[in-house]
Design an enzyme around this catalytic site. Sequence first.
Site, PDB file in Angstrom:
ATOM      1  N   LYS A 265       4.707  -8.515 -21.972  1.00 55.72           N
ATOM      2  CA  LYS A 265       3.858  -9.735 -21.693  1.00 55.72           C
ATOM      3  C   LYS A 265       3.284 -10.125 -22.852  1.00 55.72           C
ATOM      4  O   LYS A 265       2.656  -9.306 -23.652  1.00 55.72           O
ATOM      5  CB  LYS A 265       2.739  -9.557 -20.493  1.00 55.72           C
ATOM      6  CG  LYS A 265       1.643 -10.497 -20.332  1.00 55.72           C
ATOM      7  CD  LYS A 265       0.444 -10.329 -19.608  1.00 55.72           C
ATOM      8  CE  LYS A 265      -0.660 -11.189 -19.504  1.00 55.72           C
ATOM      9  NZ  LYS A 265      -1.421 -11.041 -18.436  1.00 55.72           N
ATOM     10  N   ASP A 270      -5.461 -15.667 -23.268  1.00 58.74           N
ATOM     11  CA  ASP A 270      -5.678 -15.924 -22.006  1.00 58.74           C
ATOM     12  C   ASP A 270      -7.154 -16.497 -21.569  1.00 58.74           C
ATOM     13  O   ASP A 270      -7.856 -15.860 -21.343  1.00 58.74           O
ATOM     14  CB  ASP A 270      -5.461 -14.642 -21.078  1.00 58.74           C
ATOM     15  CG  ASP A 270      -5.439 -14.956 -19.559  1.00 58.74           C
ATOM     16  OD1 ASP A 270      -5.419 -16.206 -19.046  1.00 58.74           O
ATOM     17  OD2 ASP A 270      -5.213 -14.021 -18.668  1.00 58.74           O
ATOM     18  N   LYS A 277     -11.771 -18.146 -16.839  1.00 58.39           N
ATOM     19  CA  LYS A 277     -12.375 -16.719 -16.828  1.00 58.39           C
ATOM     20  C   LYS A 277     -13.888 -17.051 -17.286  1.00 58.39           C
ATOM     21  O   LYS A 277     -14.301 -17.787 -17.805  1.00 58.39           O
ATOM     22  CB  LYS A 277     -11.871 -16.064 -18.054  1.00 58.39           C
ATOM     23  CG  LYS A 277     -10.488 -15.402 -17.695  1.00 58.39           C
ATOM     24  CD  LYS A 277     -10.069 -14.372 -18.637  1.00 58.39           C
ATOM     25  CE  LYS A 277      -8.595 -13.919 -18.361  1.00 58.39           C
ATOM     26  NZ  LYS A 277      -8.656 -12.937 -17.067  1.00 58.39           N
ATOM     27  N   ASP A 288      -4.282 -10.021 -24.879  1.00 55.46           N
ATOM     28  CA  ASP A 288      -3.292 -10.140 -23.779  1.00 55.46           C
ATOM     29  C   ASP A 288      -1.970 -10.132 -24.232  1.00 55.46           C
ATOM     30  O   ASP A 288      -1.045 -10.537 -23.227  1.00 55.46           O
ATOM     31  CB  ASP A 288      -3.758 -11.505 -22.740  1.00 55.46           C
ATOM     32  CG  ASP A 288      -3.453 -11.365 -21.377  1.00 55.46           C
ATOM     33  OD1 ASP A 288      -3.235 -10.152 -20.958  1.00 55.46           O
ATOM     34  OD2 ASP A 288      -3.361 -12.326 -20.790  1.00 55.46           O
ATOM     35  N   ASP A 347      -4.989 -17.874 -13.443  1.00 50.40           N
ATOM     36  CA  ASP A 347      -5.285 -16.791 -14.166  1.00 50.40           C
ATOM     37  C   ASP A 347      -4.316 -15.350 -13.965  1.00 50.40           C
ATOM     38  O   ASP A 347      -4.413 -14.464 -14.763  1.00 50.40           O
ATOM     39  CB  ASP A 347      -6.689 -15.985 -14.003  1.00 50.40           C
ATOM     40  CG  ASP A 347      -7.286 -15.202 -15.118  1.00 50.40           C
ATOM     41  OD1 ASP A 347      -6.343 -15.013 -16.259  1.00 50.40           O
ATOM     42  OD2 ASP A 347      -8.326 -14.715 -14.923  1.00 50.40           O
ATOM     43  N   GLU A 349      -1.263 -15.221 -14.570  1.00 51.14           N
ATOM     44  CA  GLU A 349      -0.222 -15.926 -15.276  1.00 51.14           C
ATOM     45  C   GLU A 349       0.722 -14.981 -15.921  1.00 51.14           C
ATOM     46  O   GLU A 349       2.067 -15.212 -16.001  1.00 51.14           O
ATOM     47  CB  GLU A 349      -0.733 -16.570 -16.704  1.00 51.14           C
ATOM     48  CG  GLU A 349      -0.930 -15.923 -17.941  1.00 51.14           C
ATOM     49  CD  GLU A 349      -1.983 -14.965 -17.744  1.00 51.14           C
ATOM     50  OE1 GLU A 349      -2.773 -15.110 -16.781  1.00 51.14           O
ATOM     51  OE2 GLU A 349      -2.189 -13.966 -18.503  1.00 51.14           O
ATOM     52  N   ARG A 351       2.322 -12.286 -14.395  1.00 50.32           N
ATOM     53  CA  ARG A 351       3.471 -12.125 -13.829  1.00 50.32           C
ATOM     54  C   ARG A 351       4.382 -13.272 -13.591  1.00 50.32           C
ATOM     55  O   ARG A 351       5.589 -13.148 -13.437  1.00 50.32           O
ATOM     56  CB  ARG A 351       2.888 -11.625 -12.239  1.00 50.32           C
ATOM     57  CG  ARG A 351       2.097 -12.776 -11.488  1.00 50.32           C
ATOM     58  CD  ARG A 351       1.243 -12.592 -10.310  1.00 50.32           C
ATOM     59  NE  ARG A 351       0.095 -12.049 -10.850  1.00 50.32           N
ATOM     60  CZ  ARG A 351      -0.792 -11.456 -10.011  1.00 50.32           C
ATOM     61  NH1 ARG A 351      -0.820 -11.470  -8.643  1.00 50.32           N
ATOM     62  NH2 ARG A 351      -2.005 -10.847 -10.433  1.00 50.32           N
TER      63      ARG A 351
HETATM   64  N1  BES Z   1      -5.071 -10.681 -18.812  1.00 47.79           N
HETATM   65  C1  BES Z   1      -5.719 -10.455 -17.583  1.00 47.79           C
HETATM   66  C2  BES Z   1      -5.927  -8.940 -16.798  1.00 47.79           C
HETATM   67  C3  BES Z   1      -6.844  -8.545 -17.770  1.00 47.79           C
HETATM   68  C4  BES Z   1      -8.141  -7.976 -17.513  1.00 47.79           C
HETATM   69  C5  BES Z   1      -6.323  -7.885 -19.383  1.00 47.79           C
HETATM   70  C6  BES Z   1      -8.746  -7.528 -18.281  1.00 47.79           C
HETATM   71  C7  BES Z   1      -7.233  -6.838 -20.052  1.00 47.79           C
HETATM   72  C8  BES Z   1      -8.510  -6.849 -19.485  1.00 47.79           C
HETATM   73  C9  BES Z   1      -4.699 -11.054 -16.455  1.00 47.79           C
HETATM   74  O1  BES Z   1      -3.984 -12.282 -16.743  1.00 47.79           O
HETATM   75  C10 BES Z   1      -5.417 -11.791 -15.301  1.00 47.79           C
HETATM   76  O2  BES Z   1      -6.257 -12.366 -15.489  1.00 47.79           O
HETATM   77  N2  BES Z   1      -5.555 -11.095 -14.024  1.00 47.79           N
HETATM   78  C11 BES Z   1      -6.402 -11.316 -12.960  1.00 47.79           C
HETATM   79  C12 BES Z   1      -5.437 -11.623 -11.887  1.00 47.79           C
HETATM   80  C13 BES Z   1      -6.165 -12.081 -10.644  1.00 47.79           C
HETATM   81  C14 BES Z   1      -6.497 -13.523 -10.867  1.00 47.79           C
HETATM   82  C15 BES Z   1      -5.424 -11.932  -9.264  1.00 47.79           C
HETATM   83  C16 BES Z   1      -7.343 -10.299 -12.914  1.00 47.79           C
HETATM   84  O3  BES Z   1      -7.361  -9.233 -13.206  1.00 47.79           O
HETATM   85  O4  BES Z   1      -8.533 -10.513 -12.425  1.00 47.79           O
HETATM   86 ZN    ZN Z   2      -4.992 -14.155 -16.603  1.00 46.98          ZN
HETATM   87 ZN    ZN Z   3      -3.405 -12.593 -18.665  1.00 43.99          ZN
END
Ligand code: BES
Ligand code: ZN
Ligand code: ZN
Length: 502
Positions: A265, A270, A277, A288, A347, A349, A351
């Site tokens: 990834k 992000d 966020k 990210d 968010d 994204e 996957r």
């Molecule tokens: N890049 C984030 C995950 C992340 C969180 C990486 C903290 C490093 C530190 C990912 O794209 C994301 O935002 N995931 C969401 C998923 C949710 C929307 C289902 C998350 O973890 O909140």
């Molecule tokens: Zn995200």
């Molecule tokens: Zn992300």
Amino acid sequence: MFTVQNQMNFTDQQAALIIGLSEKNKKVEGLLGELDDQLDGQITSLLKEGDISARKNNIAKIHTFGQTAFKRIFVVGLGREEQLSFEELRKTFGKVGKAVQESKLKNVAVALDTFLTESLEILDAAHALGEAIPLATYKYTGYKKQSNELEVTLENVTVITTGDADEVQASLQVGYHYGTGTNSARTLVNLPGNMLTATDMANYAAELSSRYGFELEILEKEDMEKLGMGAMLAVNQGSVEPPKMIVMKYQGKEEWTDVIGLVGKGITFDTGGYSIKPKDGIVGMKSDMGGAASVLGAMEVIGELKPEQNVLAVIASTDNMISGTAFKPDDVITSMSGKTIEVLNTDAEGRLVLADAITYAKQHGANYLVDVATLTGGVVVALGHHTTGAMTNNEALFEQILEASYEAGEEMWRLPIFEHAKERVRNSKVADLNNSPGRDGHAIFAATFIGEFAEDTPWVHLDIAGTATTTSNYDLGPAGGTGVMVRTLVTFVLRFGQLEEV
Ligand code: BES
Ligand code: ZN
Ligand code: ZN
């Protein structure tokens, strides 16, 4: 960086000697005995008075005032011999590396045999040293206008051993490549989003490919459009930066069979998109692309070590931005596989870009898939900052990854993918899949979603959201990007054995 000597053979005085002392052997004999004689028994008295100790992690620095071939001697406490594992030794060498760096020494000698135990062989010790030195002394310089101290970096380590000099040299070198490949990944993670765009990442991969002779393909936006990579394109839709799907091929076998696909990834920043966020959660999202960094770091080590394996690296890189053109919640998109996806959360994204990267890897011959991604906050809640989350559709492949992680000293723990998670991911009124079934156990949903694209291909997913960065210094590195999974991926590739057909 390393030279190996079978005998003490120095023409001029060396800056320092590093020597190990275990609880069992805390006798002043052998090399330490010789030095003690030269120092009129001072080592014996320092040991008696407790200034030198065999206690684990104790590093005593002795000045010799010109009385030995070394200006200083670092006596490193190894603790109880039976507790000194390969992993512990690597950490101990990390401490040594930091101590040497703090003392601003350019050249040091290491009496490698003094670090051995009955269960630790010379070549393992050499690998541990070779790896620990670059890892522990790594620094990200950043962009400060003035660096306040003149940097003195370690340039030369002379390893003194009774072992076969060529073999020791080779093991030091392998370890060193593991270390420097990890450091490259750390630097990529530490670079801010404006300094490392998808285009920059593609250029980096191009440089790597020409250095090691990898076959390189960069899919541009137009190529993605032609291939129908609707998931990747949706994430990029709000950005002014063009997306890149970076594909590198390393062929170490005669035939392009048994291909290991390493998928990363590579979200260079992000924001979360319209599912934006919060202001505290957005800081740090330059990291990210940690999964992409791990894959690039691993490819660097693979390029150096040239194992007899076939590896296809696929990195999906873009940022996730907001604008009038950005994708939105409720959008329905069509992935390269043909599966449609209802976007419930922009968010989620990672996957999406991985879905198309995995489909592409499969279509280009990957028989086994390992994806690495900073995918979910959920994995951080579940496993914390030291343990990578692993999920799989294949026990045998997972076993090999787990074994590799033990050897590399990188913790991982498995989370399950059960049928009900698949039902949740497939639950959409308007599309085949949805990208965000809920917050309960969402690290699992993210993996389950990706698994829908891996289908029957043996696959392991590594969620490094908690482990790609750290906020504190540790024995083998500083705060910031960790380069996690570079060493696990490399070890996995080096040791890879075909899975038994079931
Ligand atoms: N890049 C984030 C995950 C992340 C969180 C990486 C903290 C490093 C530190 C990912 O794209 C994301 O935002 N995931 C969401 C998923 C949710 C929307 C289902 C998350 O973890 O909140
Ligand atoms: Zn995200
Ligand atoms: Zn992300």
